[in-house]
Design a protein around this motif. Structure first.
Motif, PDB file in Angstrom:
ATOM      1  N   VAL A  82      30.270   7.056  36.577  1.00 14.90           N
ATOM      2  CA  VAL A  82      31.483   7.880  36.648  1.00 14.90           C
ATOM      3  C   VAL A  82      32.723   7.025  36.891  1.00 14.90           C
ATOM      4  O   VAL A  82      33.654   7.002  36.067  1.00 14.90           O
ATOM      5  CB  VAL A  82      31.356   8.951  37.751  1.00 14.90           C
ATOM      6  N   PHE A  83      32.746   6.303  38.013  1.00 21.90           N
ATOM      7  CA  PHE A  83      33.977   5.621  38.414  1.00 21.90           C
ATOM      8  C   PHE A  83      34.325   4.464  37.473  1.00 21.90           C
ATOM      9  O   PHE A  83      35.480   4.342  37.033  1.00 21.90           O
ATOM     10  CB  PHE A  83      33.850   5.123  39.860  1.00 21.90           C
ATOM     11  N   ALA A  90      35.490   5.733  34.108  1.00 25.34           N
ATOM     12  CA  ALA A  90      36.813   6.353  34.234  1.00 25.34           C
ATOM     13  C   ALA A  90      37.907   5.291  34.301  1.00 25.34           C
ATOM     14  O   ALA A  90      38.962   5.423  33.654  1.00 25.34           O
ATOM     15  CB  ALA A  90      36.852   7.240  35.478  1.00 25.34           C
ATOM     16  N   ALA A 120      38.281   3.797  30.827  1.00 29.27           N
ATOM     17  CA  ALA A 120      39.016   4.699  29.940  1.00 29.27           C
ATOM     18  C   ALA A 120      40.503   4.684  30.260  1.00 29.27           C
ATOM     19  O   ALA A 120      41.353   4.737  29.349  1.00 29.27           O
ATOM     20  CB  ALA A 120      38.464   6.118  30.069  1.00 29.27           C
ATOM     21  N   PHE A 121      40.839   4.603  31.542  1.00 28.81           N
ATOM     22  CA  PHE A 121      42.253   4.515  31.933  1.00 28.81           C
ATOM     23  C   PHE A 121      42.893   3.246  31.376  1.00 28.81           C
ATOM     24  O   PHE A 121      44.023   3.271  30.863  1.00 28.81           O
ATOM     25  CB  PHE A 121      42.354   4.547  33.459  1.00 28.81           C
ATOM     26  N   SER A 161      43.460   3.459  27.531  1.00 28.64           N
ATOM     27  CA  SER A 161      44.538   4.326  27.079  1.00 28.64           C
ATOM     28  C   SER A 161      45.846   3.569  26.888  1.00 28.64           C
ATOM     29  O   SER A 161      46.769   4.084  26.246  1.00 28.64           O
ATOM     30  CB  SER A 161      44.741   5.478  28.071  1.00 28.64           C
ATOM     31  N   CYS A 187      41.042   8.052  24.654  1.00 27.69           N
ATOM     32  CA  CYS A 187      41.145   7.860  26.109  1.00 27.69           C
ATOM     33  C   CYS A 187      42.474   8.389  26.634  1.00 27.69           C
ATOM     34  O   CYS A 187      42.543   8.922  27.748  1.00 27.69           O
ATOM     35  CB  CYS A 187      41.000   6.382  26.448  1.00 27.69           C
ATOM     36  N   GLY A 235      42.054  12.014  26.869  1.00 31.22           N
ATOM     37  CA  GLY A 235      41.211  12.287  28.026  1.00 31.22           C
ATOM     38  C   GLY A 235      41.967  12.175  29.329  1.00 31.22           C
ATOM     39  O   GLY A 235      41.726  12.946  30.269  1.00 31.22           O
ATOM     40  N   LEU A 236      42.900  11.235  29.409  1.00 29.86           N
ATOM     41  CA  LEU A 236      43.704  11.088  30.624  1.00 29.86           C
ATOM     42  C   LEU A 236      44.591  12.310  30.832  1.00 29.86           C
ATOM     43  O   LEU A 236      44.738  12.796  31.965  1.00 29.86           O
ATOM     44  CB  LEU A 236      44.552   9.824  30.531  1.00 29.86           C
ATOM     45  N   PHE A 275      42.408  15.024  32.104  1.00 37.25           N
ATOM     46  CA  PHE A 275      42.098  14.797  33.518  1.00 37.25           C
ATOM     47  C   PHE A 275      43.244  15.283  34.406  1.00 37.25           C
ATOM     48  O   PHE A 275      43.006  15.905  35.449  1.00 37.25           O
ATOM     49  CB  PHE A 275      41.834  13.306  33.751  1.00 37.25           C
TER      50      PHE A 275
END
Length: 307
Positions: A33-34, A37, A40-41, A44, A272, A275-276, A279
């Protein structure tokens, strides 16, 4: 046997023990998960120049600038908001009515509970295929309409104005039983004495639910609102199975657009970025839920003090 004291638990070893038990779960969360994430950040703000085997190139906020002028993204954003407005109110109110019905001491009430909850345990893939057959041009729904002489057939999934609403019906049908169980747990925690006292005061029938049930069920109403809103924001399987985002992108949501960019067009960095944004939307819904719950708790505590 040695006796443990508060002093023993204040030692560094004792304070470290709970975290050692949590360490395996934290490692799994970190890897699944972390870390993804954070990656992906980072992606972006980058772009793959040739293919995914090459390292990404840092481009700053260009993906976000592209997002702001992307008409297809804003269309999917509007579709997602429409999905929220169309699905969440019904998933908040209808399961409460079902929970009140199945909370009665009636013959066969357990059968109704099972019947209402059955769609929850059915796979969304199976449910989507079944409903797609029902919505077909010569499917069961159109055949019933023809037999009743109401219509020659309705393009449930092929009309840009109807497709997204047809998918909403599946989401609502699938979630009714799940939220009904949440409400049922809250209803069974309400003392029966309150309803008896309300009946003496003349509050009976539907009125007793307005006077007693709804006020006492506010925490559950808030919980279901947030959960259903987050689920509606992340809707994907129904869209993928039934419409593929069509016709003419009328049922395409943010998550499905993200899927297209990542796995069909291989625009990983742009996906991404989408996705951000998603989020941030879900984070905003969660913060709103916590804020409203805190304000409600403070208001109730103040009312008790004043009374």
């Amino acid at each position: 046997m040695p006796k443990w004291t508060l002093k023993d638990w204040s030692s560094p070893r004792q304070r470290l023990t709970p975290y050692l038990f949590l360490l395996p779960a934290l490692i799994v969360l970190g890897l699944t998960v972390f870390y993804p994430a954070l990656q992906a950040f980072f992606l972006s703000f980058t772009r793959y120049e040739y293919d995914l085997t090459q390292p990404p190139i840092w481009i700053g906020f260009k993906n976000f600038q592209r997002l702001l002028v992307d008409p297809l993204f804003w269309q999917t954003f509007r579709n997602t908001l429409l999905y929220l407005v169309g699905v969440v109110p019904l998933l908040v109110t209808l399961p409460l009515g079902l929970a009140i019905l199945v909370n009665q001491s009636l013959r066969g009430v357990r059968w109704f509970r099972v019947a209402y909850y059955t769609p929850v345990v059915i796979s969304m893939v199976v449910a989507g295929i079944a409903w797609k057959w029902l919505y077909a041009d010569r499917g069961l729904l159109n055949q019933l309409l023809q037999l009743l002489g109401i219509s020659e057939g309705i393009p449930w999934l092929t009309s840009p104005s109807l497709a997204v609403f047809s998918v909403m019906v599946v989401t609502i049908w699938k979630g009714l039983g799940y939220y009904m169980v949440i409400y049922l747990a809250g209803l069974q925690a309400i003392p029966a004495d309150l309803y008896e006292a309300a009946a003496i005061d003349g509050s009976d029938g539907i009125q007793k639910h307005w006077d007693i049930t709804v006020p006492l069920m506010k925490p559950y109403l808030l919980l279901v609102t947030v959960i259903s809103a987050i689920s509606a924001t992340k809707v994907f399987e129904e869209i993928y199975i039934m419409t593929k985002g069509g016709p003419r992108n009328s049922s395409k949501t943010i998550v499905y657009y993200l899927y297209e960019q990542a796995f069909q067009d291989l625009e990983i960095s742009y996906a991404c970025t989408i996705g951000l944004v998603m989020f941030l939307i879900i984070l905003g819904l969660s913060v709103l839920r916590l804020s409203v719950e805190r304000l409600t708790t403070r208001r109730d505590a103040l009312s008790e003090k004043l009374n």
